[in-house]
Design an enzyme around this catalytic site. Structure first.
Site, PDB file in Angstrom:
ATOM      1  N   LYS A   1     -16.056  -6.489   5.088  1.00 50.43           N
ATOM      2  CA  LYS A   1     -15.410  -7.741   5.517  1.00 50.43           C
ATOM      3  C   LYS A   1     -14.988  -7.732   6.989  1.00 50.43           C
ATOM      4  O   LYS A   1     -14.454  -8.730   7.468  1.00 50.43           O
ATOM      5  CB  LYS A   1     -14.221  -8.042   4.596  1.00 50.43           C
ATOM      6  CG  LYS A   1     -13.137  -6.997   4.610  1.00 50.43           C
ATOM      7  CD  LYS A   1     -12.090  -7.243   3.520  1.00 50.43           C
ATOM      8  CE  LYS A   1     -11.135  -6.064   3.429  1.00 50.43           C
ATOM      9  NZ  LYS A   1     -10.258  -6.103   2.281  1.00 50.43           N
TER      10      LYS A   1
ATOM     11  N   SER B   1      -3.124  -7.736   3.210  1.00 48.41           N
ATOM     12  CA  SER B   1      -3.159  -7.569   4.665  1.00 48.41           C
ATOM     13  C   SER B   1      -3.515  -8.875   5.365  1.00 48.41           C
ATOM     14  O   SER B   1      -2.938  -9.208   6.406  1.00 48.41           O
ATOM     15  CB  SER B   1      -4.169  -6.481   5.037  1.00 48.41           C
ATOM     16  OG  SER B   1      -3.787  -5.264   4.471  1.00 48.41           O
TER      17      SER B   1
ATOM     18  N   ARG C   1      -2.767  -5.281  -8.328  1.00 49.13           N
ATOM     19  CA  ARG C   1      -1.603  -6.143  -8.117  1.00 49.13           C
ATOM     20  C   ARG C   1      -1.518  -7.228  -9.186  1.00 49.13           C
ATOM     21  O   ARG C   1      -0.465  -7.578  -9.658  1.00 49.13           O
ATOM     22  CB  ARG C   1      -1.675  -6.812  -6.736  1.00 49.13           C
ATOM     23  CG  ARG C   1      -1.515  -5.846  -5.582  1.00 49.13           C
ATOM     24  CD  ARG C   1      -2.041  -6.448  -4.319  1.00 49.13           C
ATOM     25  NE  ARG C   1      -3.468  -6.735  -4.432  1.00 49.13           N
ATOM     26  CZ  ARG C   1      -4.174  -7.395  -3.546  1.00 49.13           C
ATOM     27  NH1 ARG C   1      -3.599  -7.872  -2.474  1.00 49.13           N
ATOM     28  NH2 ARG C   1      -5.465  -7.592  -3.727  1.00 49.13           N
TER      29      ARG C   1
ATOM     30  N   HIS D   1       0.849  -1.203   0.000  1.00 53.03           N
ATOM     31  CA  HIS D   1       0.000   0.000   0.000  1.00 53.03           C
ATOM     32  C   HIS D   1       0.887   1.257   0.000  1.00 53.03           C
ATOM     33  O   HIS D   1       0.611   2.219  -0.719  1.00 53.03           O
ATOM     34  CB  HIS D   1      -0.877   0.052   1.253  1.00 53.03           C
ATOM     35  CG  HIS D   1      -1.924  -1.015   1.352  1.00 53.03           C
ATOM     36  ND1 HIS D   1      -1.942  -1.947   2.366  1.00 53.03           N
ATOM     37  CD2 HIS D   1      -2.997  -1.290   0.582  1.00 53.03           C
ATOM     38  CE1 HIS D   1      -2.991  -2.747   2.211  1.00 53.03           C
ATOM     39  NE2 HIS D   1      -3.645  -2.376   1.133  1.00 53.03           N
TER      40      HIS D   1
END
Ligand code: COA
Length: 159
Positions: A42, A129, A91, A18
Protein backbone atom coordinates in the site's frame (compact mmCIF):
# COMPACT_ATOMS: atom_id res chain seq x y z
CA UNK A 1 16.41 -21.99 23.71
CA UNK A 2 15.00 -18.46 23.50
CA UNK A 3 11.32 -18.25 22.58
CA UNK A 4 11.11 -15.56 19.87
CA UNK A 5 8.04 -14.07 18.17
CA UNK A 6 7.86 -11.71 15.20
CA UNK A 7 5.36 -8.82 15.09
CA UNK A 8 5.32 -7.62 11.46
CA UNK A 9 3.62 -4.59 9.96
CA UNK A 10 4.03 -1.40 8.02
CA UNK A 11 3.98 0.81 11.16
CA UNK A 12 3.39 4.04 9.21
CA UNK A 13 3.60 5.20 11.98
CA UNK A 14 3.37 2.84 14.94
CA UNK A 15 0.40 3.76 17.19
CA UNK A 16 -0.32 3.12 20.86
CA UNK A 17 -2.59 0.31 19.62
CA UNK A 18 0.39 -1.46 18.04
CA UNK A 19 2.44 -0.76 21.20
CA UNK A 20 -0.35 -2.35 23.28
CA UNK A 21 0.01 -5.54 21.21
CA UNK A 22 3.81 -5.50 21.58
CA UNK A 23 3.49 -5.14 25.36
CA UNK A 24 1.15 -8.13 25.53
CA UNK A 25 3.53 -10.17 23.35
CA UNK A 26 6.54 -9.33 25.53
CA UNK A 27 4.75 -10.98 28.47
CA UNK A 28 4.37 -14.21 26.49
CA UNK A 29 7.75 -14.50 24.74
CA UNK A 30 11.40 -14.14 25.74
CA UNK A 31 12.04 -11.88 22.78
CA UNK A 32 9.79 -10.00 20.34
CA UNK A 33 11.10 -8.69 17.02
CA UNK A 34 9.12 -5.79 15.57
CA UNK A 35 9.60 -6.40 11.85
CA UNK A 36 8.99 -3.27 9.79
CA UNK A 37 8.09 -4.07 6.18
CA UNK A 38 10.44 -2.12 3.90
CA UNK A 39 8.00 -1.78 1.01
CA UNK A 40 4.41 -2.71 1.89
CA UNK A 41 2.11 -2.97 -1.13
CA UNK A 42 0.00 0.00 0.00
CA UNK A 43 3.06 2.33 0.06
CA UNK A 44 4.13 4.43 3.06
CA UNK A 45 4.26 8.07 4.06
CA UNK A 46 7.39 7.59 6.22
CA UNK A 47 10.66 6.06 5.04
CA UNK A 48 11.78 2.74 6.50
CA UNK A 49 14.40 4.54 8.62
CA UNK A 50 11.79 6.97 10.00
CA UNK A 51 9.33 4.15 10.79
CA UNK A 52 12.05 2.19 12.62
CA UNK A 53 13.12 5.33 14.51
CA UNK A 54 9.54 6.08 15.66
CA UNK A 55 9.11 2.41 16.70
CA UNK A 56 12.35 2.58 18.73
CA UNK A 57 11.24 5.71 20.57
CA UNK A 58 7.68 4.47 21.12
CA UNK A 59 8.84 1.11 22.54
CA UNK A 60 11.93 2.29 24.43
CA UNK A 61 10.39 1.17 27.76
CA UNK A 62 10.36 -2.52 26.75
CA UNK A 63 13.54 -4.54 27.44
CA UNK A 64 12.99 -7.76 25.49
CA UNK A 65 12.40 -6.40 21.99
CA UNK A 66 14.35 -5.50 18.87
CA UNK A 67 13.25 -3.56 15.81
CA UNK A 68 14.36 -4.40 12.30
CA UNK A 69 13.39 -3.70 8.72
CA UNK A 70 12.79 -6.61 6.35
CA UNK A 71 12.22 -6.87 2.61
CA UNK A 72 11.80 -10.60 2.00
CA UNK A 73 8.99 -13.08 2.50
CA UNK A 74 7.75 -12.85 6.10
CA UNK A 75 7.98 -16.61 6.72
CA UNK A 76 11.58 -16.68 5.40
CA UNK A 77 12.44 -13.77 7.64
CA UNK A 78 10.83 -15.55 10.63
CA UNK A 79 12.73 -18.80 9.85
CA UNK A 80 16.03 -16.91 9.60
CA UNK A 81 15.32 -15.45 13.04
CA UNK A 82 14.39 -18.90 14.41
CA UNK A 83 10.95 -17.55 15.37
CA UNK A 84 8.11 -20.09 15.42
CA UNK A 85 5.35 -17.51 15.99
CA UNK A 86 4.05 -14.53 14.02
CA UNK A 87 1.95 -12.11 16.12
CA UNK A 88 -0.92 -10.17 14.56
CA UNK A 89 -3.42 -7.85 16.19
CA UNK A 90 -7.18 -8.31 15.75
CA UNK A 91 -9.11 -5.12 16.43
CA UNK A 92 -12.55 -5.95 15.06
CA UNK A 93 -14.38 -8.46 12.90
CA UNK A 94 -13.46 -6.33 9.88
CA UNK A 95 -9.80 -7.34 10.35
CA UNK A 96 -10.64 -11.01 10.18
CA UNK A 97 -10.93 -11.61 6.44
CA UNK A 98 -7.55 -10.08 5.59
CA UNK A 99 -5.86 -11.72 8.57
CA UNK A 100 -7.43 -15.06 7.63
CA UNK A 101 -5.89 -14.80 4.15
CA UNK A 102 -2.50 -13.70 5.45
CA UNK A 103 -2.32 -16.44 8.10
CA UNK A 104 -3.58 -19.05 5.64
CA UNK A 105 -0.97 -18.16 3.02
CA UNK A 106 1.80 -18.05 5.61
CA UNK A 107 0.73 -21.46 6.95
CA UNK A 108 0.76 -22.88 3.41
CA UNK A 109 4.25 -21.49 2.82
CA UNK A 110 5.63 -22.53 6.22
CA UNK A 111 3.39 -24.96 8.19
CA UNK A 112 5.82 -24.99 11.12
CA UNK A 113 5.18 -21.29 11.86
CA UNK A 114 2.03 -20.38 13.83
CA UNK A 115 0.17 -17.06 13.63
CA UNK A 116 -1.01 -15.90 17.05
CA UNK A 117 -3.71 -13.21 17.31
CA UNK A 118 -3.81 -10.76 20.19
CA UNK A 119 -6.54 -8.19 20.89
CA UNK A 120 -5.51 -4.66 21.82
CA UNK A 121 -7.21 -2.83 24.70
CA UNK A 122 -10.74 -1.71 23.77
CA UNK A 123 -9.77 1.95 23.72
CA UNK A 124 -7.54 1.23 20.69
CA UNK A 125 -10.03 -0.95 18.80
CA UNK A 126 -10.88 1.76 16.24
CA UNK A 127 -7.31 3.03 15.74
CA UNK A 128 -5.29 2.79 12.53
CA UNK A 129 -2.20 4.51 11.21
CA UNK A 130 -3.99 6.06 8.24
CA UNK A 131 -6.74 7.51 10.49
CA UNK A 132 -4.11 8.99 12.80
CA UNK A 133 -2.34 10.56 9.81
CA UNK A 134 -5.62 12.02 8.56
CA UNK A 135 -6.65 13.44 11.95
CA UNK A 136 -3.18 14.95 12.38
CA UNK A 137 -3.11 16.49 8.89
CA UNK A 138 -6.49 18.12 9.55
CA UNK A 139 -5.34 19.60 12.84
CA UNK A 140 -6.95 17.11 15.27
CA UNK A 141 -5.41 16.04 18.57
CA UNK A 142 -3.63 12.67 18.24
CA UNK A 143 -1.87 12.70 21.60
CA UNK A 144 -3.98 9.80 22.92
CA UNK A 145 -3.15 7.63 19.91
CA UNK A 146 0.61 7.86 19.28
CA UNK A 147 3.89 8.43 21.15
CA UNK A 148 5.10 12.06 21.09
CA UNK A 149 7.91 11.17 18.63
CA UNK A 150 5.24 10.16 16.10
CA UNK A 151 3.29 13.35 16.80
CA UNK A 152 6.39 15.40 16.06
CA UNK A 153 7.08 13.47 12.85
CA UNK A 154 3.47 13.84 11.73
CA UNK A 155 3.20 17.56 12.35
CA UNK A 156 3.23 19.37 9.03
CA UNK A 157 2.75 16.18 6.98
CA UNK A 158 0.12 16.70 4.26
CA UNK A 159 -2.75 14.25 3.78
N1 COA B 1 -3.44 -0.74 16.62
C1 COA B 1 -3.60 0.21 15.69
N2 COA B 1 -3.64 -0.05 14.38
C2 COA B 1 -3.50 -1.33 14.00
C3 COA B 1 -3.34 -2.36 14.92
C4 COA B 1 -3.33 -2.02 16.28
N3 COA B 1 -3.20 -2.94 17.23
N4 COA B 1 -3.22 -3.51 14.24
C5 COA B 1 -3.31 -3.20 12.95
N5 COA B 1 -3.48 -1.88 12.80
C6 COA B 1 -3.71 -1.16 11.55
C7 COA B 1 -2.53 -0.53 10.93
O1 COA B 1 -2.34 0.77 11.40
C8 COA B 1 -2.90 -0.56 9.49
O2 COA B 1 -3.77 0.49 9.22
P1 COA B 1 -3.56 1.42 7.96
O3 COA B 1 -3.89 0.55 6.79
O4 COA B 1 -4.51 2.51 8.21
O5 COA B 1 -2.13 1.84 7.95
C9 COA B 1 -3.67 -1.83 9.33
O6 COA B 1 -4.15 -2.12 10.61
C10 COA B 1 -2.86 -3.03 8.92
O7 COA B 1 -1.53 -2.74 9.13
P2 COA B 1 -0.40 -3.69 9.71
O8 COA B 1 -0.84 -4.43 10.91
O9 COA B 1 0.81 -2.84 9.83
O10 COA B 1 -0.25 -4.74 8.62
P3 COA B 1 0.04 -4.51 7.15
O11 COA B 1 -1.15 -5.03 6.45
O12 COA B 1 0.45 -3.13 6.84
O13 COA B 1 1.32 -5.42 7.01
C11 COA B 1 2.57 -7.32 6.34
C12 COA B 1 1.25 -6.57 6.32
C13 COA B 1 3.76 -6.38 6.28
C14 COA B 1 2.65 -8.10 7.63
C15 COA B 1 2.50 -8.26 5.13
O14 COA B 1 2.26 -7.50 3.97
C16 COA B 1 3.79 -9.03 4.93
O15 COA B 1 3.98 -10.01 5.59
N6 COA B 1 4.66 -8.57 4.02
C17 COA B 1 5.94 -9.20 3.77
C18 COA B 1 5.97 -9.91 2.42
C19 COA B 1 5.20 -11.21 2.49
O16 COA B 1 5.59 -12.14 3.15
N7 COA B 1 4.07 -11.26 1.78
C20 COA B 1 3.22 -12.42 1.75
C21 COA B 1 2.27 -12.42 2.90
S1 COA B 1 1.24 -13.85 2.90
Amino acid sequence: MENTAIYPGSFDPITLGHADIVERATRLFDHVIIAVAAKPAKGTVFSLEQRIDICSKSLAHLPNISIEGFDNLLVDYASNKKAAVIIRGLRAISDFEYEFQLAGMNRKLAPEIETLFLMPAEKYAYLSSSLVREVSALGGDISEFVHHSAMAALSGKPL
